[in-house]
Scaffold this active site. Structure first.
Site, PDB file in Angstrom:
ATOM      1  N   TYR A 221      -2.414   5.694 -10.934  1.00 59.95           N
ATOM      2  CA  TYR A 221      -1.683   6.425  -9.903  1.00 59.95           C
ATOM      3  C   TYR A 221      -2.614   7.348  -9.112  1.00 59.95           C
ATOM      4  O   TYR A 221      -3.812   7.431  -9.378  1.00 59.95           O
ATOM      5  CB  TYR A 221      -0.522   7.196 -10.554  1.00 59.95           C
ATOM      6  CG  TYR A 221       0.731   6.354 -10.731  1.00 59.95           C
ATOM      7  CD1 TYR A 221       0.722   4.978 -10.554  1.00 59.95           C
ATOM      8  CD2 TYR A 221       1.944   6.959 -11.060  1.00 59.95           C
ATOM      9  CE1 TYR A 221       1.883   4.227 -10.702  1.00 59.95           C
ATOM     10  CE2 TYR A 221       3.100   6.215 -11.213  1.00 59.95           C
ATOM     11  CZ  TYR A 221       3.071   4.850 -11.028  1.00 59.95           C
ATOM     12  OH  TYR A 221       4.213   4.118 -11.176  1.00 59.95           O
ATOM     13  N   SER A 222      -2.015   8.078  -8.178  1.00 53.89           N
ATOM     14  CA  SER A 222      -2.799   8.803  -7.165  1.00 53.89           C
ATOM     15  C   SER A 222      -3.743   9.851  -7.736  1.00 53.89           C
ATOM     16  O   SER A 222      -3.517  10.390  -8.824  1.00 53.89           O
ATOM     17  CB  SER A 222      -1.852   9.467  -6.171  1.00 53.89           C
ATOM     18  OG  SER A 222      -1.322   8.470  -5.334  1.00 53.89           O
TER      19      SER A 222
ATOM     20  N   LEU B 227       0.865  -1.187   0.000  1.00 55.19           N
ATOM     21  CA  LEU B 227       0.000   0.000   0.000  1.00 55.19           C
ATOM     22  C   LEU B 227       0.895   1.227   0.000  1.00 55.19           C
ATOM     23  O   LEU B 227       1.930   1.222   0.658  1.00 55.19           O
ATOM     24  CB  LEU B 227      -0.874  -0.037   1.252  1.00 55.19           C
ATOM     25  CG  LEU B 227      -1.591   1.226   1.744  1.00 55.19           C
ATOM     26  CD1 LEU B 227      -2.861   0.840   2.520  1.00 55.19           C
ATOM     27  CD2 LEU B 227      -0.710   2.094   2.640  1.00 55.19           C
ATOM     28  N   ASN B 228       0.517   2.265  -0.769  1.00 52.48           N
ATOM     29  CA  ASN B 228       1.170   3.561  -0.536  1.00 52.48           C
ATOM     30  C   ASN B 228       0.134   4.662  -0.390  1.00 52.48           C
ATOM     31  O   ASN B 228      -0.685   4.536   0.539  1.00 52.48           O
ATOM     32  CB  ASN B 228       2.348   3.841  -1.471  1.00 52.48           C
ATOM     33  CG  ASN B 228       2.101   3.805  -2.948  1.00 52.48           C
ATOM     34  OD1 ASN B 228       1.653   2.794  -3.474  1.00 52.48           O
ATOM     35  ND2 ASN B 228       2.407   4.871  -3.643  1.00 52.48           N
ATOM     36  N   ASP B 229       0.106   5.672  -1.211  1.00 53.38           N
ATOM     37  CA  ASP B 229      -0.672   6.880  -0.913  1.00 53.38           C
ATOM     38  C   ASP B 229      -2.152   6.636  -0.643  1.00 53.38           C
ATOM     39  O   ASP B 229      -2.797   5.861  -1.369  1.00 53.38           O
ATOM     40  CB  ASP B 229      -0.639   7.848  -2.105  1.00 53.38           C
ATOM     41  CG  ASP B 229       0.735   8.044  -2.686  1.00 53.38           C
ATOM     42  OD1 ASP B 229       1.699   7.542  -2.129  1.00 53.38           O
ATOM     43  OD2 ASP B 229       0.815   8.708  -3.747  1.00 53.38           O
TER      44      ASP B 229
ATOM     45  N   ARG C 235       1.343  14.498 -12.366  1.00 54.77           N
ATOM     46  CA  ARG C 235       0.383  13.532 -11.795  1.00 54.77           C
ATOM     47  C   ARG C 235      -0.296  14.019 -10.528  1.00 54.77           C
ATOM     48  O   ARG C 235      -0.069  15.115 -10.059  1.00 54.77           O
ATOM     49  CB  ARG C 235       1.107  12.212 -11.511  1.00 54.77           C
ATOM     50  CG  ARG C 235       2.322  12.307 -10.622  1.00 54.77           C
ATOM     51  CD  ARG C 235       2.907  10.901 -10.355  1.00 54.77           C
ATOM     52  NE  ARG C 235       4.176  10.964  -9.686  1.00 54.77           N
ATOM     53  CZ  ARG C 235       5.376  10.922 -10.275  1.00 54.77           C
ATOM     54  NH1 ARG C 235       5.459  10.807 -11.593  1.00 54.77           N
ATOM     55  NH2 ARG C 235       6.480  10.994  -9.562  1.00 54.77           N
TER      56      ARG C 235
ATOM     57  N   GLN D 138      -3.349   3.550  -2.995  1.00 58.82           N
ATOM     58  CA  GLN D 138      -2.455   2.964  -3.991  1.00 58.82           C
ATOM     59  C   GLN D 138      -2.123   1.558  -3.528  1.00 58.82           C
ATOM     60  O   GLN D 138      -1.683   1.351  -2.395  1.00 58.82           O
ATOM     61  CB  GLN D 138      -1.167   3.797  -4.095  1.00 58.82           C
ATOM     62  CG  GLN D 138      -1.354   5.115  -4.799  1.00 58.82           C
ATOM     63  CD  GLN D 138      -1.558   4.914  -6.285  1.00 58.82           C
ATOM     64  OE1 GLN D 138      -0.625   4.638  -7.006  1.00 58.82           O
ATOM     65  NE2 GLN D 138      -2.797   5.053  -6.754  1.00 58.82           N
TER      66      GLN D 138
ATOM     67  N   GLU E 131       5.192  16.052  -5.730  1.00 54.65           N
ATOM     68  CA  GLU E 131       4.122  15.068  -5.856  1.00 54.65           C
ATOM     69  C   GLU E 131       2.957  15.460  -4.945  1.00 54.65           C
ATOM     70  O   GLU E 131       3.105  16.238  -4.009  1.00 54.65           O
ATOM     71  CB  GLU E 131       4.634  13.678  -5.439  1.00 54.65           C
ATOM     72  CG  GLU E 131       5.744  13.142  -6.326  1.00 54.65           C
ATOM     73  CD  GLU E 131       6.094  11.675  -6.035  1.00 54.65           C
ATOM     74  OE1 GLU E 131       6.169  10.877  -6.983  1.00 54.65           O
ATOM     75  OE2 GLU E 131       6.288  11.330  -4.849  1.00 54.65           O
TER      76      GLU E 131
HETATM   77  C1  FRU Z   1       3.735   9.226  -4.240  1.00 54.15           C
HETATM   78  C2  FRU Z   1       3.583   8.650  -5.630  1.00 54.15           C
HETATM   79  C3  FRU Z   1       2.664   9.503  -6.492  1.00 54.15           C
HETATM   80  C4  FRU Z   1       2.167   8.516  -7.504  1.00 54.15           C
HETATM   81  C5  FRU Z   1       2.031   7.264  -6.681  1.00 54.15           C
HETATM   82  C6  FRU Z   1       2.305   5.983  -7.420  1.00 54.15           C
HETATM   83  O1  FRU Z   1       4.088   8.269  -3.305  1.00 54.15           O
HETATM   84  O2  FRU Z   1       4.851   8.517  -6.250  1.00 54.15           O
HETATM   85  O3  FRU Z   1       3.263  10.634  -7.055  1.00 54.15           O
HETATM   86  O4  FRU Z   1       0.965   8.901  -8.081  1.00 54.15           O
HETATM   87  O5  FRU Z   1       2.956   7.392  -5.609  1.00 54.15           O
HETATM   88  O6  FRU Z   1       2.010   4.893  -6.613  1.00 54.15           O
END
Ligand code: FRU
Length: 483
Positions: A101-102, A40-42, A160, A58, A219
């Site tokens: 992506y985000s 998991l990220n954002d 993005r 994400q 970002e």
């Molecule tokens: C930030 C990022 C965003 C991108 C997403 C991809 O952590 O790099 O800029 O949209 O993660 O997972």
């Protein structure tokens, strides 16, 4: 290319096959949103839609590495009971085939609109990015509408993370971008109808507004009004560490300023870090139905140490922070934990502790706990709090220091910052995370840590005689995360 149902079936299989690993992992979190498997990220698309909170994220369900991202989806009615829903967006179209992506969510006339970045890489690994739209009537099933904004002249494909909001009779989108000179910027686009978008230009960035060189890419921007101030959140990449500041590989911070939507101009003050901890990135905010500005961040960051996290052995990695309420008080941004979390509190323990010089006071706590400490005289000398024989928090001579063991090996690492006085700490502990709200939310410190799972001791020690009030609760009483 797999069709949606194939993806969802494969993801369900992944979750089922890994359930037992994750459930027996001592580092599985108790009340934080984490992936049921994978990375998991954002946080994405935060919204309260028809009364229900939606937190998208994400997600790479098939690996504990970054890669082709999906939009995972949690819902909640109360911010403490969460349910994993079917995946909202899958990278199955030509314009998002290497990752959805985000991005963000908004509601218009009863429909939910998701704006996100379609990430595409060709056979030579050359990137393109498409700002794309998906809509939903019920907040569960999403219909992709395709790209709505193409890459403008003067920018690289590092373009993005659209965040959309309504401004009188039109809509605005702020995006993170890299210009052709490889400088990070926050840029704006405008639309009369959510479908047709026109690029306007940068509102802040490296080299603008007397910032000087401020990173090669920004970002995950967010722009909103808070108590009469216009707050711009950005995550600059490429800032060099300066004293105590910018110690993480990438930064997550904000400017306070004035945004003129007619001229599309933003004037702002200095860049402030949101969080002083090791693991905080890509925060996003939403306005809830009570009018509160809520923030959730990724309790992680992409760096070299990421792949040393021990949860990878159980096929998952990373989590989101607890939701925070943002306010401006006396010109300062203040962050506090959402009061809903109080419903997780079990039986409380509350007492006054008088520490004699050099004495240690220690106690067993629950791995999921909330601890409140009120200090009366921290000017007297060093005070130190050790958590589960791993984290060490100390305050002396106006310096706040937090130390933990690195994710691999036996080395320790620290972050520190200046703090005029220490009056109170509110600490949220989960099996492998800690969030500290300092002096009522003047500063926040977030990190992961991986202590001996059997060790649940906290210990306090002071250099000179010190009196403090402690109040703590086991957490996890009234909530649940179901996946
Ligand atoms: C930030 C990022 C965003 C991108 C997403 C991809 O952590 O790099 O800029 O949209 O993660 O997972």
């Amino acid at each position: 290319m797999l069709h949606n149902m194939d993806f969802q079936e494969r993801i369900n299989e992944q979750i089922d096959e890994n359930r037992s690993f994750i459930e027996t992992d001592p580092y599985r979190l108790g009340y934080h949103l984490m992936p049921p498997v994978g990375l998991l990220n954002d946080p994405n698309g935060l919204i309260q839609f028809q009364g229900v909170f939606h937190v998208f994220f994400q997600w790479n369900p098939f690996e504990t590495k970054h890669g082709r991202k999906f939009w995972g989806h949690y819902t909640s009615e109360d911010l403490i009971h969460w349910t994993l829903e079917p995946v909202a967006l899958m990278p199955d179209s030509w314009y998002d085939k290497n990752g959805c992506y985000s991005g963000s969510a908004i509601e218009h006339e009863g429909t939910m609109y998701l704006f996100y970045t379609g990430n595409v890489k060709d056979e030579n690994d050359v990137r393109s990015s498409y700002q794309s739209l998906a809509i939903s009537e019920d907040g569960m099933n999403f219909e992709k509408k395709g790209p709505v904004l193409h890459l403008p002249e003067g920018y690289t494909p590092h373009f993005r993370d659209p965040k959309v909001w309504k401004e009188e009779d039109h809509w605005l989108m702020v995006l993170g971008a890299q210009n052709d000179q490889e400088q990070g910027e926050a840029v704006l686009a405008r639309s009369p109808n959510l479908m047709d978008w026109e690029f306007i230009g940068p509102i802040a960035g490296s080299g603008m507004n007397s910032l000087g060189d401020f990173g090669y890419m920004w970002e995950c921007p967010d722009l909103f009004q808070l108590d009469g101030t216009d707050v711009l959140i950005v995550c600059p990449q490429g800032l060099k560490a300066q004293g105590d500041d910018y110690q993480n590989l990438y930064q997550a911070g904000y400017f306070l300023g004035d945004f003129d939507p007619t001229e599309a101009e933003y004037t702002h003050g200095s860049f402030e870090e949101f969080d002083r901890g090791f693991d905080f990135y890509a925060p996003q905010t939403m306005l809830d139905e009570k009018g509160r500005r809520l923030l959730i961040g990724w309790m992680g960051i992409t760096d070299d140490a990421e792949q040393n996290q021990p949860t990878i052995d159980s096929n998952w990695i990373h989590a989101l922070t607890i939701p925070r309420v943002l306010e401006i008080k006396d010109g300062k941004l203040i962050q506090t934990a959402v009061p809903e979390l109080q419903k997780l509190r079990g039986r409380s323990a509350e007492y006054e502790v008088v520490l004699e010089a050099g004495d240690a006071f220690s106690e067993e706590i629950n791995a999921c706990s909330e601890i409140l400490i009120d200090f009366k005289n921290t000017a007297a000398g060093k005070v130190e709090l050790e958590i589960r024989n791993d984290i060490r928090i100390s305050y002396k001579d106006n310096r706040f220091v937090v130390e933990r063991y690195q994710f691999s090996g036996t080395e320790r690492e620290q972050r520190a910052f200046a703090l005029d006085q220490l009056t109170g700490l509110q600490i949220f502990l989960d099996h492998s995370s800690m969030e500290i709200f300092i002096n009522g939310g003047e500063e926040v410190f977030t990190c992961r840590y991986f202590p001996d799972p059997e060790d649940n001791t906290i210990a306090l020690q002071a250099e000179k005689k010190m009196t403090l009030d402690i109040h703590h609760w086991p957490l996890n009483g009234g909530g649940s995360i179901t996946f």
